[in-house]
Design an enzyme around this catalytic site. Structure first.
Site, short mmCIF file in Angstrom:
data_model
loop_
_atom_site.label_atom_id
_atom_site.label_comp_id
_atom_site.label_asym_id
_atom_site.label_seq_id
_atom_site.Cartn_x
_atom_site.Cartn_y
_atom_site.Cartn_z
N ASP A 152 0.92 -1.18 0.04
CA ASP A 152 -0.07 0.09 0.02
C ASP A 152 1.06 1.28 -0.03
O ASP A 152 2.05 1.14 -0.66
CB ASP A 152 -0.92 -0.08 1.32
CG ASP A 152 -2.40 0.71 1.02
OD1 ASP A 152 -2.30 1.93 0.61
OD2 ASP A 152 -3.23 -0.17 1.20
N HIS A 163 -3.62 6.02 3.36
CA HIS A 163 -4.49 4.64 2.73
C HIS A 163 -3.61 3.55 3.46
O HIS A 163 -4.65 2.94 3.95
CB HIS A 163 -4.21 4.86 1.39
CG HIS A 163 -5.10 3.70 0.32
ND1 HIS A 163 -4.79 2.39 0.44
CD2 HIS A 163 -6.29 3.65 0.08
CE1 HIS A 163 -5.59 1.82 -0.23
NE2 HIS A 163 -6.59 2.40 -0.36
N SER A 168 -11.18 -0.60 -0.87
CA SER A 168 -9.74 -0.98 0.04
C SER A 168 -10.18 -1.02 1.26
O SER A 168 -9.17 -1.57 1.83
CB SER A 168 -9.30 0.53 -0.20
OG SER A 168 -8.55 0.78 -1.38
#
Ligand SMILES: *[C@@H]1O[C@H](CO)[C@@H](O)[C@H](O)[C@H]1NC(C)=O
Ligand SMILES: *[C@@H]1O[C@H](CO)[C@@H](O)[C@H](O)[C@H]1NC(C)=O
Ligand SMILES: *[C@@H]1O[C@H](CO)[C@@H](O)[C@H](O)[C@H]1NC(C)=O
Ligand SMILES: *[C@@H]1O[C@H](CO)[C@@H](O)[C@H](O)[C@H]1NC(C)=O
Ligand SMILES: *[C@@H]1O[C@H](CO)[C@@H](O)[C@H](O)[C@H]1NC(C)=O
Ligand SMILES: *[C@@H]1O[C@H](CO)[C@@H](O)[C@H](O)[C@H]1NC(C)=O
Ligand SMILES: *[C@@H]1O[C@H](CO)[C@@H](O)[C@H](O)[C@H]1NC(C)=O
Ligand SMILES: CC(=O)N[C@H]1CO[C@H](CO)[C@@H](O)[C@@H]1O
Length: 778
Positions: A152, A225, A563
């Site tokens: 990520d 994220h 996600s």
């Protein structure tokens, strides 16, 4: 306004770049050269040896006067073999014919699946995230030593979600590293965050050089994220976590005692495919059990399995016993948008949870509407403000169609200053974030967005009063505006509504099946929470006005996207792995699929956001239930040979399939796409069943993992007209009989055209082994 123009220019440039990617043959570009298994029989060779082989291969292709290009940018040598390098198109094509080379493809740019990609393109990932407490029972099982790798944007190690109090020594089988960076020390790793790697992110067209330089050389997350997804999968308990008071509670990941290794492969601009391949290669070598990838190719630019870095990397990870869990993408609700659809990948759709964030609209006529949104509005009930509709306050020369949607430049700022503006959302390509910025820029004091598709996906507008309603409410608000000379309204601060019913509902943005690559494997596989998820966040304000006055930036954030759904399943898989250490990835996946629930909290079938019963192309087999998945009763196992056969059936040549795996594997003589339905998958999909055709027979084999003496009977539910028979419809397991093969026949003479859905459930009084099928009748 200046930056808005810059942004729109950037979009324009980006589209130019996309349309001119096929430029000159002779300009070297970054290519991935994939060469299959790293060595025969699974023996790992020394990286050095194959590195020189690869360099030799390159020097046989690249002219000696350009010898500076005889260099491996990334070199894959653990889970699989290959490299990436700067090649011209003709060199790439020469290489692809080379013995041992499986595929050669330009390094693709992949996207993070937090929000719709255009939200993401805005460089700040619009939505912030919530938390999801799976089940109290989960907590009682203390996981042993499972390790997840999160590929990520990196990690924010100081987050309370990654503290290691009470966690035992790092498992001795761990071979990973904690790489230091300019803002990341070895001491940032601990017994929870046991590994961190980063890869140099290269400049890509349109990327911001300053940002790239700043983010180079550290595993630290600068986007938010990766921190968010890692804490969803395996964050420890953090009491009193909230997003400025919203979603207050104990935050924790799906598998709090699991270890985390972070692989920083992505920047704000996206992720290089070559780097993702390298990270998967490293993660497998490091010793992770489950890899979490909330990233994918765009559904518009999907490539076949052997040109998709995630599919390639996941294939070899699976072969080494490492499970790969991926997000399905955020390009729904259109069909054929699901990505990461290889049968060896666990593909996750997103649902809501039993909580919502509401901010109430009060109109001058006393009517109330419940909108959704996350705002820290300072408006109050007692004071009303003028209400205008974008269309009525168009700038000179602006078409009404643009003004009603509040496009940049379409509104007369003099007429919106001090007012609450209503905007429509006829065209999803202009994100709500942009609309908010437009009305904010015009000094409006609030925004009511009419957006049927996204109304359930809370948007974080920071301190700006914002709320979102569906078409029905929107119409009434517009009618009210029409009905009076001086329409007024106010938007109240957000409140959290728990036990929001019904839930789970499939998120409108969640990408839908069937897969555009093959309709003979049902995708997505399962659904997990992906709307309004509270989890760890990097404590920095990306945007002026995102932090309420008087607060420090929050350590937690609320985000939505597949996600966020993916790491819920990663955590659940790591949890199962820690209890059943000998289970293969396919067994864990099967357990999570056959125990998934297809009922919501009203005990009704799962629905989509327009209130229709959701079909398997939207939700797969249903919402995961990690606790039930510990004891599934029966599992469907697939091994690497099944996947090799899949590749043959899909249409790859025997030569390619052999070089992928370095075996003498023979493709079945009768290979055809139809046979894909026969792979021992925990769901069934048939892309064509002709009405005239005799019954089509599919086989499946189940392995008993429950008590040795068990008798299961079949229960079938099918749509009208589709005749489904199970032979035998009773499975008797004993100490000597652990595996049983059964047949399912489908006969469609009387069935409706198009997709027919149904389910086959095996019951033994204790277990409920639920499988679903999708059959397209012609
Ligand atoms: C690039 O990013 C930096 C830091 O975020 C910012 O200050 C700068 O203005 C950006 N440059 C461009 C051209 O957008
Ligand atoms: C919990 O958090 C809130 C807001 O972040 C804070 O005001 C409160 O004091 C905290 N409570 C405890 C018990 O820590
Ligand atoms: C929900 O399902 C119905 C029936 O399949 C479909 O017509 C509708 O478009 C779906 N809505 C969404 C948001 O996916
Ligand atoms: C709300 O806060 C903004 C600054 O964030 C301020 O300009 C405005 O006057 C405030 N509005 C009200 C109604 O208090
Ligand atoms: C409001 O009035 C305009 C112009 O008279 C009309 O076009 C529109 O349909 C009306 N809207 C509603 C919701 O009644
Ligand atoms: C295809 O060939 C295999 C042997 O290679 C055989 O077992 C199988 O039954 C055949 N399938 C069909 C549909 O003919
Ligand atoms: C299963 O059945 C066999 C034969 O009836 C018996 O000998 C055995 O003890 C049983 N096993 C268990 C675990 O109940
Ligand atoms: C839910 C929530 O935090 N609402 C806040 C919205 O903003 C106002 C003013 O800033 C706060 O008082 C509310 O608590």
């Amino acid at each position: 306004m200046e930056w808005l123009h810059q942004f729109l220019n950037f979009l324009f440039l980006a589209s130019l770049l996309i349309s001119t990617t096929a430029i000159s043959d002779q300009t070297p570009k970054h290519y991935v050269v994939y060469m299959g298994n790293s060595s025969p029989n699974n023996k790992r060779v020394q990286g050095q040896i194959s590195e020189s082989d690869h360099l030799q291969l390159l020097s046989s292709i690249i002219p000696s006067e350009e010898s500076e290009r005889i260099a491996l940018i990334h070199h894959f040598s653990h889970a699989f073999s290959g490299f990436s390098a700067m090649l011209t198109e003709s060199e790439a094509s020469a290489l692809s014919g080379h013995n041992g080379v499986v595929s050669v493809f330009p390094d693709p740019m992949l996207e993070l699946h937090t929000t719709r990609s255009w939200d993401f393109l805005e460089s700040d990932l619009g939505l912030k995230a919530p938390h999801y407490v799976t089940s109290k029972t989960l907590i009682q099982h203390s996981s042993i030593d499972s390790i997840i790798g999160v590929i990520d944007t990196g990690i924010w190690p100081e987050s309370p979600s990654f503290r290691d109090e009470g966690i035992g020594e790092i498992p001795s089988r761990w071979k990973g590293v904690c790489m230091e960076g300019h803002d990341f020390k070895k001491s940032n790793c601990n017994r929870k965050l046991i590994g961190a790697r980063f890869y140099n992110i290269e400049a890509t067209p349109g990327s911001n050089q300053t940002q790239i330089e700043a983010s180079k050389g550290s595993p630290r997350d600068s986007v938010g994220h990766g921190t968010h997804t890692a804490s969803i999968a395996a964050g420890v308990y953090v009491k009193n976590a909230s997003y400025y008071g919203l979603a207050l509670g104990t935050a924790r990941g799906g598998s709090p005692s699991t270890r985390i290794a972070a692989y920083r492969t992505c920047s704000e601009e996206g992720c290089s495919g070559a780097i993702i391949l390298k990270a998967i290669d490293d993660a497998v070598k490091d010793g992770v059990d489950v890899i979490s990838i909330s990233i994918g190719l765009s559904s518009l630019f999907q490539s076949d399995f052997l040109s998709d870095p995630i599919a390639i990397g996941a294939f070899h990870a699976e072969q080494m016993g490492v499970m790969v869990v991926c997000s399905a993408g955020n390009d729904g609700p259109d069909p054929f948008t699901v990505v990461n659809t290889a049968p060896w990948i666990f593909t996750i759709a997103a649902s809501n949870i039993d909580r919502n964030f509401q901010s109430t609209i009060v109109l001058g006529n006393g009517k109330y509407f419940q909108g959704t949104g996350i705002n820290f509005s300072n408006l109050t009930h007692s004071k009303m403000h003028n209400l205008v509709f974008g269309e009525q306050v168009a700038a000179k020369f602006s078409p009404a169609s643009e003004a009603r949607n509040c496009y940049p430049g379409s509104l007369d700022y003099n007429k919106i200053a001090g007012n609450i503006v209503v905007c429509a959302n006829d065209d999803p390509t202009v994100a709500r974030r942009i609309k908010k910025l437009v009305v904010q820029d015009g000094r409006a004091i609030g925004l009511i967005l009419i957006d049927e598709d996204n109304k359930d996906v809370p948007f974080d507008a920071g301190v700006f009063p914002f709320t979102e309603v569906g078409n029905l409410e929107g119409h009434q608000i517009l009618q009210y505006i029409n009905s009076t000379k001086n329409p007024t309204a106010t938007i109240l601060p957000t409140t959290e509504v728990v036990r929001y019913k019904p839930s789970p509902i499939v998120a409108s943005f969640s990408s839908r099946g069937p897969s555009s690559l093959t309709e003979n494997i049902l995708k997505p596989d399962v659904m997990a929470p992906g709307i309004g998820i509270l989890a760890a966040m990097i404590p920095k304000s990306t945007d002026p006005g995102s932090v309420p006055i008087g607060n420090n930036p929050s350590l937690f954030g609320i985000k939505s996207g597949t996600s966020m759904a993916c790491p819920h399943v990663t955590g659940a898989a790591a949890f199962i792995k820690s209890v059943h250490q000998n289970w293969s990835p396919s067994m864990i996946k099967s357990a999570l699929m056959t125990t998934a629930t297809n009922y919501n909290n009203l005990r009704k079938p799962l629905t989509n956001s327009s209130n229709y019963i959701a079909d398997p192309h939207e939700i797969g087999v249903g919402e995961i239930n990690p606790v039930k998945a510990l004891y599934p009763g029966l599992v469907f196992e697939t091994n690497i040979e099944d996947y090799l056969r899949f590749l043959c059936y899909f249409g790859y040549s025997q030569k390619k399939v052999r070089s992928m795996f370095k075996t003498n594997f023979d493709c079945p003589k009768n290979s055809s796409e139809d046979l894909i339905s026969n792979i021992n998958y925990p769901s069934i999909s048939i892309s064509t069943l002709k009405r005239q055709q005799k019954p089509k027979v599919i086989t499946r084999t189940v392995t008993n993992v429950g008590s040795p003496n068990a008798t299961y009977t079949a229960k079938v539910r099918s749509s009208e007209g589709l005749v489904v028979k199970v032979i035998p419809n009773k499975l008797v397991f004993s100490e000597g009989v652990q595996r049983i093969t059964y047949k399912v026949s489908f006969y469609g003479k009387e069935a409706n055209g198009g997709y027919n859905f149904g389910s086959l459930t095996w019951l033994d009084g204790h277990h409920y082994v639920h499988t679903v099928f999708a059959v397209k009748v012609e």
